[in-house]
Design a protein around this motif. Structure first.
Motif, mmCIF file in Angstrom:
data_model
loop_
_atom_site.group_PDB
_atom_site.id
_atom_site.type_symbol
_atom_site.label_atom_id
_atom_site.label_comp_id
_atom_site.label_asym_id
_atom_site.label_seq_id
_atom_site.Cartn_x
_atom_site.Cartn_y
_atom_site.Cartn_z
ATOM 1 N N LEU A 40 0.851 -1.193 0.000
ATOM 2 C CA LEU A 40 0.000 0.000 0.000
ATOM 3 C C LEU A 40 0.885 1.240 0.000
ATOM 4 C CD1 LEU A 40 0.238 0.976 3.190
ATOM 5 C CD2 LEU A 40 -1.576 -0.685 3.529
ATOM 6 N N SER A 43 1.446 7.918 3.503
ATOM 7 C CA SER A 43 2.050 9.240 3.700
ATOM 8 C C SER A 43 2.364 9.471 5.177
ATOM 9 C CB SER A 43 1.114 10.332 3.187
ATOM 10 O OG SER A 43 -0.124 10.244 3.851
ATOM 11 N N SER A 58 1.254 5.059 10.312
ATOM 12 C CA SER A 58 -0.067 5.036 10.923
ATOM 13 C C SER A 58 -1.006 4.388 9.909
ATOM 14 C CB SER A 58 -0.491 6.475 11.243
ATOM 15 O OG SER A 58 -1.765 6.469 11.805
ATOM 16 N N ALA A 62 -9.171 -0.075 9.094
ATOM 17 C CA ALA A 62 -9.963 -0.700 8.028
ATOM 18 C C ALA A 62 -9.081 -1.344 6.953
ATOM 19 C CB ALA A 62 -10.872 0.356 7.378
ATOM 20 N N SER A 63 -7.770 -1.164 7.035
ATOM 21 C CA SER A 63 -6.891 -1.670 5.968
ATOM 22 C C SER A 63 -6.900 -3.197 5.938
ATOM 23 C CB SER A 63 -5.458 -1.180 6.187
ATOM 24 O OG SER A 63 -4.575 -1.857 5.295
ATOM 25 N N LYS A 64 -7.245 -3.739 4.770
ATOM 26 C CA LYS A 64 -7.210 -5.202 4.591
ATOM 27 C C LYS A 64 -5.780 -5.652 4.320
ATOM 28 C CE LYS A 64 -11.922 -5.813 2.802
ATOM 29 N NZ LYS A 64 -12.311 -4.400 2.547
ATOM 30 N N THR A 65 -5.069 -4.833 3.569
ATOM 31 C CA THR A 65 -3.704 -5.222 3.185
ATOM 32 C C THR A 65 -2.786 -5.310 4.399
ATOM 33 O OG1 THR A 65 -3.995 -4.309 0.987
ATOM 34 C CG2 THR A 65 -1.737 -4.508 1.755
ATOM 35 N N TRP A 66 -3.016 -4.456 5.404
ATOM 36 C CA TRP A 66 -2.156 -4.531 6.582
ATOM 37 C C TRP A 66 -2.229 -5.905 7.245
ATOM 38 C CZ3 TRP A 66 2.123 -3.037 8.200
ATOM 39 C CH2 TRP A 66 2.515 -3.284 9.515
ATOM 40 N N ARG A 89 -0.925 6.224 -6.508
ATOM 41 C CA ARG A 89 -2.377 6.012 -6.684
ATOM 42 C C ARG A 89 -2.666 4.530 -6.900
ATOM 43 N NH1 ARG A 89 -4.691 10.307 -4.708
ATOM 44 N NH2 ARG A 89 -4.270 12.269 -5.752
ATOM 45 N N LEU A 91 -0.963 2.005 -5.877
ATOM 46 C CA LEU A 91 -0.757 1.260 -4.630
ATOM 47 C C LEU A 91 -1.859 1.508 -3.606
ATOM 48 C CD1 LEU A 91 3.111 1.635 -4.259
ATOM 49 C CD2 LEU A 91 1.861 -0.529 -4.480
ATOM 50 N N ALA A 92 -2.762 2.420 -3.928
ATOM 51 C CA ALA A 92 -3.916 2.663 -3.054
ATOM 52 C C ALA A 92 -5.203 2.190 -3.723
ATOM 53 C CB ALA A 92 -4.024 4.157 -2.734
ATOM 54 N N VAL A 95 -6.470 -4.057 -5.380
ATOM 55 C CA VAL A 95 -5.307 -4.831 -4.930
ATOM 56 C C VAL A 95 -4.676 -5.648 -6.050
ATOM 57 C CG1 VAL A 95 -5.782 -4.979 -2.466
ATOM 58 C CG2 VAL A 95 -6.884 -6.577 -4.001
ATOM 59 N N ARG A 98 -2.075 -3.483 -8.051
ATOM 60 C CA ARG A 98 -1.174 -2.542 -7.356
ATOM 61 C C ARG A 98 0.260 -2.576 -7.870
ATOM 62 N NH1 ARG A 98 -3.468 -1.973 -1.124
ATOM 63 N NH2 ARG A 98 -5.513 -1.273 -1.859
HETATM 64 C C1 LIG Z 1 -0.792 9.337 -1.078
HETATM 65 C C2 LIG Z 1 -1.473 8.307 -0.233
HETATM 66 C C3 LIG Z 1 -1.114 8.167 1.099
HETATM 67 C C4 LIG Z 1 -1.724 7.206 1.919
HETATM 68 N N1 LIG Z 1 -1.330 7.094 3.212
HETATM 69 C C5 LIG Z 1 -1.893 6.159 4.010
HETATM 70 C C6 LIG Z 1 -1.460 6.003 5.352
HETATM 71 O O1 LIG Z 1 -0.564 6.692 5.818
HETATM 72 N N2 LIG Z 1 -2.090 5.058 6.117
HETATM 73 C C7 LIG Z 1 -3.086 4.257 5.621
HETATM 74 O O2 LIG Z 1 -3.610 3.423 6.362
HETATM 75 N N3 LIG Z 1 -3.501 4.384 4.326
HETATM 76 C C8 LIG Z 1 -2.913 5.297 3.521
HETATM 77 N N4 LIG Z 1 -3.312 5.394 2.218
HETATM 78 C C9 LIG Z 1 -4.315 4.439 1.695
HETATM 79 C C10 LIG Z 1 -3.673 3.076 1.353
HETATM 80 O O3 LIG Z 1 -2.684 3.224 0.361
HETATM 81 C C11 LIG Z 1 -4.733 2.074 0.853
HETATM 82 O O4 LIG Z 1 -5.531 2.648 -0.101
HETATM 83 C C12 LIG Z 1 -5.582 1.598 1.992
HETATM 84 O O5 LIG Z 1 -4.750 0.857 2.857
HETATM 85 C C13 LIG Z 1 -6.775 0.723 1.547
HETATM 86 O O6 LIG Z 1 -6.366 -0.467 0.967
HETATM 87 P P1 LIG Z 1 -6.340 -1.870 1.736
HETATM 88 O O7 LIG Z 1 -7.711 -2.133 2.303
HETATM 89 O O8 LIG Z 1 -5.898 -2.824 0.689
HETATM 90 O O9 LIG Z 1 -5.345 -1.748 2.870
HETATM 91 C C14 LIG Z 1 -2.726 6.364 1.385
HETATM 92 C C15 LIG Z 1 -3.086 6.499 0.038
HETATM 93 C C16 LIG Z 1 -2.466 7.456 -0.765
HETATM 94 C C17 LIG Z 1 -2.848 7.571 -2.218
#
Ligand SMILES: Cc1cc2nc3c(=O)[nH]c(=O)nc-3n(C[C@H](O)[C@H](O)[C@H](O)COP(=O)(O)O)c2cc1C
Length: 166
Positions: A40, A43, A58, A62-66, A89, A91-92, A95, A98
């Motif tokens: 993911l 920032s 941080s 809700a993050s699934k990837t974590w 973008r 990587l966010a 999945v 990514r």
């Molecule tokens: C520029 C940018 C910064 C991000 N920073 C964080 C972050 O610091 N912490 C976080 O939990 N998600 C952050 N995200 C969101 C994750 O990249 C990701 O979209 C989110 O974990 C949801 O996906 P997941 O459910 O697969 O984890 C950021 C996204 C972008 C585009």
């Protein structure tokens, strides 16, 4: 107690806007878990300690990837360059896409780093601290590489690059 002039409350949308005034870099956090690349964009990366070497992220609860990343003995962290806006973008985003077109290097314990990043760290989870709707993750560093040249990707006011207020 007197409210600040311009105080508009603490609801999440306004807080997100206010937090976004503070510019930050962007990292890719990635690993190969059960043979699959997971990662993911973040920032929230911050340096924490030199001895022992620690950094933090941080991560939204809700993050699934974590849930996958935290199982890896090693996590790769790559500091993204200013040409990586699209990669951040991606990587966010969905999945399964990514890592499309992203050149990665595989390190010890499954750490995955981006070959053309500005700096790469191989890390391991040191501690996770519950913090509201996020978890502060402390990571210990096991290896670091730096590349010269490009400028870093900057995230500011919900976009890339420094932005004046409207
Ligand atoms: C520029 C940018 C910064 C991000 N920073 C964080 C972050 O610091 N912490 C976080 O939990 N998600 C952050 N995200 C969101 C994750 O990249 C990701 O979209 C989110 O974990 C949801 O996906 P997941 O459910 O697969 O984890 C950021 C996204 C972008 C585009």
């Amino acid at each position: 107690m007197t409210a600040f002039p311009g105080d508009r409350g603490l609801d999440p949308a306004r807080l997100r806007e206010a937090f976004g005034i503070f510019p930050s870099g962007v990292v890719a956090v990635a690993a190969r878990v059960d043979g699959v690349l997971v990662g993911l964009a973040a920032s929230s990366f911050t340096s924490v300690s030199l001895q022992p070497p620690l950094v933090s992220l941080s991560i939204a609860n809700a993050s699934k990837t974590w849930l996958d990343l935290r199982r890896s003995p090693r996590l790769g962290i790559t500091v993204l360059a200013d040409h990586h806006g699209g990669v951040a973008r991606q990587l966010a985003g969905p999945v399964e896409r990514r890592f499309d077109g992203v050149q990665v290097a595989l390190g010890d314990g499954g750490a995955v780093t981006l070959a053309d990043g500005l700096a790469q760290f191989e890390t391991a989870v040191h501690r996770e601290v519950e913090a509201g709707d996020h978890t502060v993750v402390l990571l210990e560093l096991h290896a670091v590489r730096q590349a010269g040249g490009a400028l870093p990707l900057v995230f500011h006011r919900s976009g890339f690059g420094l932005r004046r207020s409207a």
